[in-house]
Design a protein around this motif. Structure first.
Motif, PDB file in Angstrom:
ATOM      1  N   PRO A 192      49.419  51.232 -13.943  1.00 18.87           N
ATOM      2  CA  PRO A 192      49.384  49.790 -14.220  1.00 18.87           C
ATOM      3  C   PRO A 192      50.316  49.428 -15.368  1.00 18.87           C
ATOM      4  CG  PRO A 192      47.440  50.857 -15.119  1.00 18.87           C
ATOM      5  CD  PRO A 192      48.201  51.920 -14.389  1.00 18.87           C
ATOM      6  N   SER A 193      50.725  48.184 -15.393  1.00 18.40           N
ATOM      7  CA  SER A 193      51.533  47.678 -16.500  1.00 18.40           C
ATOM      8  C   SER A 193      51.165  46.220 -16.705  1.00 18.40           C
ATOM      9  CB  SER A 193      53.022  47.791 -16.152  1.00 18.40           C
ATOM     10  OG  SER A 193      53.310  46.886 -15.100  1.00 18.40           O
ATOM     11  N   LEU A 194      51.735  45.597 -17.756  1.00 16.45           N
ATOM     12  CA  LEU A 194      51.443  44.184 -17.997  1.00 16.45           C
ATOM     13  C   LEU A 194      51.903  43.329 -16.817  1.00 16.45           C
ATOM     14  CD1 LEU A 194      52.241  43.814 -21.789  1.00 16.45           C
ATOM     15  CD2 LEU A 194      50.016  43.577 -20.688  1.00 16.45           C
ATOM     16  N   ASP A 239      51.838  44.392 -13.764  1.00 16.00           N
ATOM     17  CA  ASP A 239      51.060  44.791 -12.583  1.00 16.00           C
ATOM     18  C   ASP A 239      49.662  45.196 -13.045  1.00 16.00           C
ATOM     19  OD1 ASP A 239      50.093  45.771 -10.214  1.00 16.00           O
ATOM     20  OD2 ASP A 239      51.190  47.673 -10.327  1.00 16.00           O
ATOM     21  N   PRO A 240      48.915  44.178 -13.472  1.00 20.08           N
ATOM     22  CA  PRO A 240      47.637  44.487 -14.123  1.00 20.08           C
ATOM     23  C   PRO A 240      46.439  44.471 -13.161  1.00 20.08           C
ATOM     24  CG  PRO A 240      48.185  42.188 -14.469  1.00 20.08           C
ATOM     25  CD  PRO A 240      49.171  42.727 -13.469  1.00 20.08           C
ATOM     26  N   VAL A 241      46.620  44.775 -11.880  1.00 16.61           N
ATOM     27  CA  VAL A 241      45.467  44.690 -10.988  1.00 16.61           C
ATOM     28  C   VAL A 241      44.450  45.767 -11.348  1.00 16.61           C
ATOM     29  CG1 VAL A 241      46.895  43.767  -9.118  1.00 16.61           C
ATOM     30  CG2 VAL A 241      46.294  46.199  -9.131  1.00 16.61           C
ATOM     31  N   SER A 242      43.242  45.521 -10.995  1.00 15.43           N
ATOM     32  CA  SER A 242      42.141  46.419 -11.357  1.00 15.43           C
ATOM     33  C   SER A 242      42.309  47.773 -10.687  1.00 15.43           C
ATOM     34  CB  SER A 242      40.811  45.804 -10.927  1.00 15.43           C
ATOM     35  OG  SER A 242      40.674  45.836  -9.524  1.00 15.43           O
TER      36      SER A 242
END
Lengths: 699, 699
Positions: B196-198, B200-203
């Motif tokens: 994840p990244s800022l 691509d912040p999906v759970s």
């Protein structure tokens, strides 16, 4: 030696012969069966100490560690703690509720106790007045026990029933019309089946399914668990082929969760639960007609682990998620019990539950790892939850009750916001709506039926009373409204329930600061301009403060004051919220005049004065007509989802439609925040009506 | 006083202080942790007797009841039982396997033991020869203990490994080509997810689902349980976002049952299990390529509760379904362990299981109420089962393994027959096929791809060795083939494994009677025609018998004989089966010459001589070319369903397509049955080729 069953990080030689487990000192001494030692109720301590001896490193029995007894009045509870433990530890063990906003750091000054007998070792603090110190006040987290001691919880910090905006009937009236057709998750279907014969020898389950099909159930998508299959033959024959089937409807399938003999099923009861970081609200609902038959609310017992979600996560990392989960569950279950007892119903008839809470709250409730919520890139483990069974969570309801947890799109925009959007209906409307939820976190949603964008900013707990000397939640006795006479600077205050003032809640603070600024008591930076010898001016230590109520008018016999730090805290909070929605709007190129509606929700209090909120600089200086204050919208959305499958589906759609904008690395946000640290704002052009009023009062 | 935790019908004052439960005498004395006392392994008996005393009605400690020790050789096991208990009871407590076909009624004569030391009180029985009695033989169910005693399990009744038609490689060859594409219920998917990244912040869960979607999983229909949600965050981060997900595919949805860190998932192992009333067969299968890597089989331990399903149900009503379930589970789990150890694999890698068995067997395995199966109108509780988790049943496999139970359309036509139909493929073919399964029940299916009709008749256990003096299952040392020299009447026998003969199995009996009739040793009624002083004629009591093997050729030093009662039993069995399919055909107006194919399955043995089966009158006298003997088709179908979703779906379709015809009130059946109680039949016109052969040999 073995690992403590409750605290696996602790090695211990205390073994319980009855349960064949190890328990550490903390467990042995606990008085709270829910928190520390689930075995305690069936396992008196003597059983443990008889069973084994505690050994030191050389294998010898060491001298028993000295413990001190702490008695709490007026609760009448007590705890044994080792010497050196704090009174806050002791209160936790004795299950005495104490607000400890800062999680025991000695920073908030909330955890006041009065030592009545015995002595404690205390760290000096500026957070207590000399008057208080004289009267024996101490901070629980800064006082260590060294012998037996009796303490009293002061009047002003005793937990009071929160004021939920209206009870049962009033709530029902307010929510009326929001649900057109009731479609619960757990549906009860009563049927009279034809008995089997040689000509109709289908199996019990197929016979049941045939009946369900006639009742409109898609049996091809309906599962059945082993426990129900095992009871099926007896249940169907017990009342001559009259049965009542409970079916749990999930997103993509259904499940037969119970088959009981006999007919005459009542649709049963439902629960809408709003889990706030600070406050938990429970509505008990009749699923037949949607009536709210009881409403209860209470402080989230997790408060003993800190005021905000970050502190809670830190606590979960240190003490295990289980502890936090147990705390919130015990709060909820107490509220459910109160509601059920109040309504005179059996909690086992509760078959439907909707839980709404922010992302941290739902993770902690379900014992799901929360640690990555607070670490960049801020990832929740679960956004959308499947329908769960109550028994798997531990809620005080029928073990087969269906539990819908409101989905939350991001770590800092959770199910409570989705629930709020659902409640306000902005996702179905043409009009562009700005939705602002002011709590410990400020969450902002902008959009309409075509798109939704959201963001969150850390507002701090000031509006809910945190970090404010006499701040408190919107409870009985809190000052909710303030006007100040421009010449005498005398305040006129109104408290909730018209009781003697015990502190000030969010709406009161907003009005107070707005009034102080317009009357010139403070300047735009929030600094006092009034002469130090004015009768309404006091001081806490070196710090000047405005006296809202004199000691003789308060039940604590203490002045209720508002200090410059308090003002500063509030300005920082409102600045964060204002910066939040301003940046959100700028980023997507929307100006204030394009907004059709502004919705404000949050736990300030009952009635929010929009005009004074604008004067403070919390809300933008635009047409007052478009503002709407909704109070607790999270519980409203939970209620709607409880009753309607459409609304539950909408919740998922809202969650998926929301685009989250992260401010943590956004420099524009810091700029806007700094500009907003003025009353109402550095740039007065943004607040024309406030400027005009300021000029007017200056003349 | 309290209710025994294992036997709630018993009140007892023995309380276990460790578990806080009551246990009765039976539990206190048990030696079998699986059967009686699940607490025993962690709870030595001394703990109980120390904890409390047993009190009589006046509150006094009574004299301890006398118990007697029974030692069993060659097992080296022993049990303490109260005086008056039978040796069969003692064997049960000591977990010594004894075949007790008639469930302890003293009717079958199978439960032979040799008393070597000590005395027992025995009821006289005609089922033992004088020679046996002299050697100390007793029937376990007819012998009551009155003091310490040592007994030996005779050579001829020691449990031997059943002969499964071929092991591993041979089975694999036989099954090759039956499955074109492997599609397990529990699918393992290895993925390398993007961190994840800022931006691509999906759970965590949504990230996992995104990966699954790329792998072709319909995530909208995929559930996830709370335990997996709780492990998710750690599992995904543990190996740097490389995870292996286990997905259980059910009829209408899927479930993520495990997420483990790391890649390199092997498709794992599978089990095909055939639960026969008498015999259980287990295939351990490599899910990657469908290879059978081990095959084991053993006697269903429920045999101690009777030979047929009716006795098992009676026993379940008397002692609780749990007992029967535990017995069959312990058999299966022993076989799984043997298979896994033999193949050198870990049973926790078993992720897919298919169970095939008759309706009573599946009900008992899953602890589902069976009592209405044996009561008019003969209703099973469940026909089609959802996919279950292994852990909820107690199978020795991964707790998350998916278990598919073959559906069965009626109380007396179960999943084993559906499995057999699946295996033979008759439901997909144009040709009209008659499917005959000969077991304790005879089940008959007639049909093709357009329709299926089925029925069942009680054939009795004769073909599997039950009710036949020297009858036995198709094990090592059983006589499987017999020819008789027409002049000397000397038999030529062949045993399985070419070992010295220990008894005779189904195929051997069919050949024996066919030969005896054609050589004139018996007449068409099954009565002996040979002179009583012929060297091959012997007697059991008053009853004449043909000697198949003399004592000096057998390991038991006893003549192996076939009596007139044995012949009568076999004639009744074959008569029931013949009447069954004849009535079925008549009822729907199909004659034998319209049938394109006859399939015979069952546990007679390896090689069925069709011609001799016709001579006996078990099969119709039609073109021999259309007969096919399939052996155990139930395990074959289970294997196919294990590997293929198509085949699992077919099983459900077969079950639903089958129309069940009940014979219990059918007078035509009784008429046909009576006519078939001749060799080959009352009406010789139905058996032209046999008539010709009889005339030929008579000349």
């Amino acid at each position: 030696m073995g690992k403590c069953v409750n605290h696996p990080e602790t090695e211990t030689s205390y073994k319980c012969m009855k349960h064949n487990i190890y328990l550490c000192d903390q467990c042995l001494e606990c008085r709270d069966p829910e928190l520390y030692c689930k075995y305690r109720s069936s396992c008196p301590i003597w059983f443990l100490s008889k069973g084994t001896r505690k050994l030191d490193e050389s294998g010898q029995t060491p001298a028993r560690e000295a413990t001190c007894r702490v008695d709490f009045s007026p609760d009448g509870k007590s705890a044994e703690v080792p010497a050196g433990a704090t009174l806050l530890d002791a209160a936790g063990k004795a299950d005495v509720y104490i607000n400890a906003s800062c999680n025991g750091k000695g920073a908030c000054g909330k955890c006041k106790l009065i030592v009545e007998d015995g002595e404690v070792e205390k760290t000096d603090t500026a957070l207590l007045s000399d008057n208080e110190k004289q009267k024996g006040y101490v901070l629980a987290c800064q006082s260590r026990v060294k012998g037996p001691v009796s303490v009293r919880v002061p009047e002003e910090t005793i937990e009071r029933k929160l004021r939920v905006a209206g009870m049962g009937e009033e709530i029902t009236r307010r929510l009326q019309g929001r649900v057109t057709e009731i479609s619960p998750m757990l549906e009860k279907i009563s049927m009279e089946l034809s008995p089997p014969s040689l000509d109709d020898p289908v199996s019990d389950l197929d016979r049941l399914k045939r009946g369900l099909k006639k009742n409109g159930i898609d049996t091809n998508r309906t599962n059945i668990g082993l426990p129900v299959m095992r009871q099926l033959a007896a249940a169907m024959r017990n009342k001559n082929w009259n049965v009542t089937t409970s079916i749990m409807h999930k997103a993509c399938s259904s499940e037969v969760v119970a088959v009981e003999p006999g007919n005459g099923a009542h649709p049963g009861l439902g629960l809408a639960i709003d889990i706030g970081t600070t406050t938990i609200v429970v509505y008990l609902v009749d699923m037949a007609d949607g009536r709210v038959i009881a409403a209860t609310s209470g402080h989230n017992r997790q408060a003993s682990c800190g005021d905000d979600v970050i502190n809670r996560i830190v606590c979960a990392e240190k003490n295990g998620v289980k502890k936090l989960s147990t705390l919130v569950l015990s709060t909820i279950n107490t509220l459910i019990r109160e509601a059920a007892e109040g309504a005179g119903v059996d909690f086992r008839d509760i078959g439907n539950v909707v839980v709404s809470g922010n992302t941290t709250m739902t993770h902690l409730l379900l014992e799901i790892e929360p640690r990555y919520i607070r670490r960049e890139p801020y990832i929740p483990s679960i956004s959308e939850f499947p329908v769960l069974k109550s028994g798997s969570i531990g809620l005080k309801a029928n073990a087969n009750a269906a539990v819908f947890v409101m989905p939350g799109p991001a770590s800092y925009v959770g199910g409570d916001i989705v629930s709020g959007v659902l409640y306000t209906g902005l996702h179905r409307q043409e009009e562009l709506t700005l939705f602002i939820d002011v709590g410990t976190n400020g969450e902002i949603v902008l959009g309409n039926k075509d798109w939704l964008i959201c963001a969150s900013c850390s507002a701090g707990p000031a509006f809910e009373g945190g970090g404010i000397r006499w701040g408190m939640r919107a409870e009985q006795g809190s000052i909710e409204s303030v006007t100040i006479e421009p010449v005498s600077f005398e305040p006129r205050i109104k408290t909730i329930g018209d009781e003697p003032p015990r502190g000030i809640c969010g709406t009161g603070m907003i009005e107070l600061i707005s009034e102080m600024m317009l009357t010139g008591i403070i300047d735009q930076r929030g600094k006092f301009q009034l002469d130090a010898d004015h009768p309404r001016m006091g001081a806490v230590g070196e710090e000047p403060a405005y006296v809202l109520a004199f000691a003789d008018q308060t039940p604590m016999d203490e002045d209720i004051v508002f200090t410059e730090s308090d003002i500063d805290n509030l300005i920082r909070s409102k600045g964060a919220v204002y910066a939040g929605f301003t940046v959100l709007l700028n980023q997507i190129g929307v100006s204030f005049d394009m907004i059709d509606r502004v919705i404000i929700t949050g736990g300030f209090g009952q009635f929010l004065d929009i005009d004074k909120s604008v004067t403070l600089g919390l809300l933008p200086d635009i047409d007052r007509e478009i503002f709407h204050y909704y109070g607790n919208s999270s519980i409203g959305g939970a209620y709607m989802a409880l009753l309607s499958a459409d609304h539950r589906q909408s919740a998922g759609e809202i969650c998926n439609a929301m685009t989250y904008m992260d401010f943590s690395t956004n420099t524009a946000f810091m700029d806007e925040f700094t500009s907003a640290l003025f009353l109402p704002h550095t740039n007065l052009e943004q607040f024309p009506s406030v400027s005009a009023k300021m000029r007017e009062t200056a003349n």
